[in-house]
Design an enzyme around this catalytic site. Structure first.
Site, PDB file in Angstrom:
ATOM      1  N   LYS A  39       0.834  -1.214   0.136  1.00 34.30           N
ATOM      2  CA  LYS A  39      -0.140   0.092  -0.058  1.00 34.30           C
ATOM      3  C   LYS A  39       1.088   1.296  -0.004  1.00 34.30           C
ATOM      4  O   LYS A  39       0.479   2.303  -0.570  1.00 34.30           O
ATOM      5  CB  LYS A  39      -0.971  -0.017   1.376  1.00 34.30           C
ATOM      6  N   GLU A  74       0.541   7.006  -6.493  1.00 32.97           N
ATOM      7  CA  GLU A  74      -0.483   8.118  -6.620  1.00 32.97           C
ATOM      8  C   GLU A  74       0.053   9.350  -6.718  1.00 32.97           C
ATOM      9  O   GLU A  74      -0.326  10.232  -7.569  1.00 32.97           O
ATOM     10  CB  GLU A  74      -1.253   7.650  -5.511  1.00 32.97           C
TER      11      GLU A  74
END
Length: 303
Positions: A175, A182
């Site tokens: 993550k 991102e």
């Protein structure tokens, strides 16, 4: 299908809703009485408690308790509290954006005390209720298997959008890298649209360009969808401050790239751009003015 969920904010609250709508019984706790009341009023499958102690006392064994709390001191305090309330064989899932090394430590400590542990990187934001959540899991195979029925309800599909990445810590590591990517994608869109907006002599409609790119373009993506919708509402952005925070995972990604010797210049640049937005480069920029004046006599801009 009974699960405890601690932390019923934007992410945790919608996760409780998605689980409850799919038939699971959620035993929830949040520090906000209003949040507890709202969720329990929405769905009879959500049972909200006014204390963690009351939640654990009612949750059937073997217990699965999912934490959706901010990483750091708040989560650390909850780990300590839960270790005093749970029984051997119970399982804790940490769904925070936690540092993976902390998750490795928690796994070792909890396993030594007879508890199970799974670290879960969760992506989907406020849209996860409708679309499902991408979930990246770390932990022992038997621990992940115990959580799997709930994961299948939270994910976009029973066999879509979730993965057992590997041992404890691997879910949060995955993550972390996801969020680093991102950062770079968001920064690229921000810079590109800034260029479009700056070309005043063309009179470009940046909102319409964003909408056009959503259909067939190689840069089409969910982030572009969100950007286009935001620009439809306000393409000038005059009411916003050029100030961008960070949740910490971009920093961890860059630090990890240094430790592993893997170059991540896009992620690092995107992170530094966020620092700059907060005025953290102001002193350096002032000094650059003085240097240009010293060697070239260039004018100095003063307040």
């Amino acid at each position: 299908m009974n699960i405890g969920l601690i932390g019923l904010g934007k992410m945790g609250g919608n996760m409780a809703r998605r689980l409850a709508r799919s038939g699971a019984t959620v035993y929830g706790f949040d520090v906000s009485a209003d949040t507890r009341a709202q969720l329990s009023a929405e769905n009879t499958n959500i049972r909200a408690f006014d204390s963690v102690e009351a939640l654990i006392a009612e949750l059937p064994a073997p217990r699965v308790v999912w934490m959706m709390l901010p990483s750091g001191e708040i989560s650390e305090s909850m780990f300590t509290q839960l270790k005093g309330l749970l029984a051997a064989g119970d399982l804790i899932v940490d769904g925070a954006n936690a540092m993976y090394k902390d998750s490795q430590r928690h796994a070792a400590e909890l396993n030594a005390a007879g508890f199970k542990f799974v670290d879960a990187g969760v992506s989907g934001g406020v849209w996860g209720l409708a679309n499902g959540y991408t979930i990246m899991l770390g932990g022992d195979k038997d621990a992940v298997a115990q959580v799997e029925p709930f994961i299948k309800l939270l994910a976009p599909g029973p066999d879509l959008g979730w993965i057992h990445c590997g041992p404890a810590g691997s879910g949060h590591f995955t993550k972390m890298v996801h969020n680093g990517i991102e950062y770079g994608m968001m920064q690229a869109f921000a810079e590109g649209f800034a260029l479009l907006e700056a070309k005043k002599d063309f009179g470009l409609d940046v909102a319409e360009i964003a909408e056009t790119w959503r259909h067939g373009s190689v840069v089409r993506s969910w982030l572009l969808d969100l950007t286009a919708e935001a620009l439809k509402e306000d393409s000038k952005l005059d009411g916003l401050q050029p100030y961008v925070t960070d949740s910490g995972e971009g920093r961890w990604t860059v630090l990890e790239s240094v430790e592993l010797g893997v170059p991540t210049p896009v992620t690092a640049s995107a992170l530094y751009a966020r620092f700059a937005s907060r005025g953290n480069d102001d002193y350096g920029m002032k000094l650059l003015q003085l240097m240009r004046n010293a060697f070239g006599g260039h004018a100095i801009a003063k307040k």
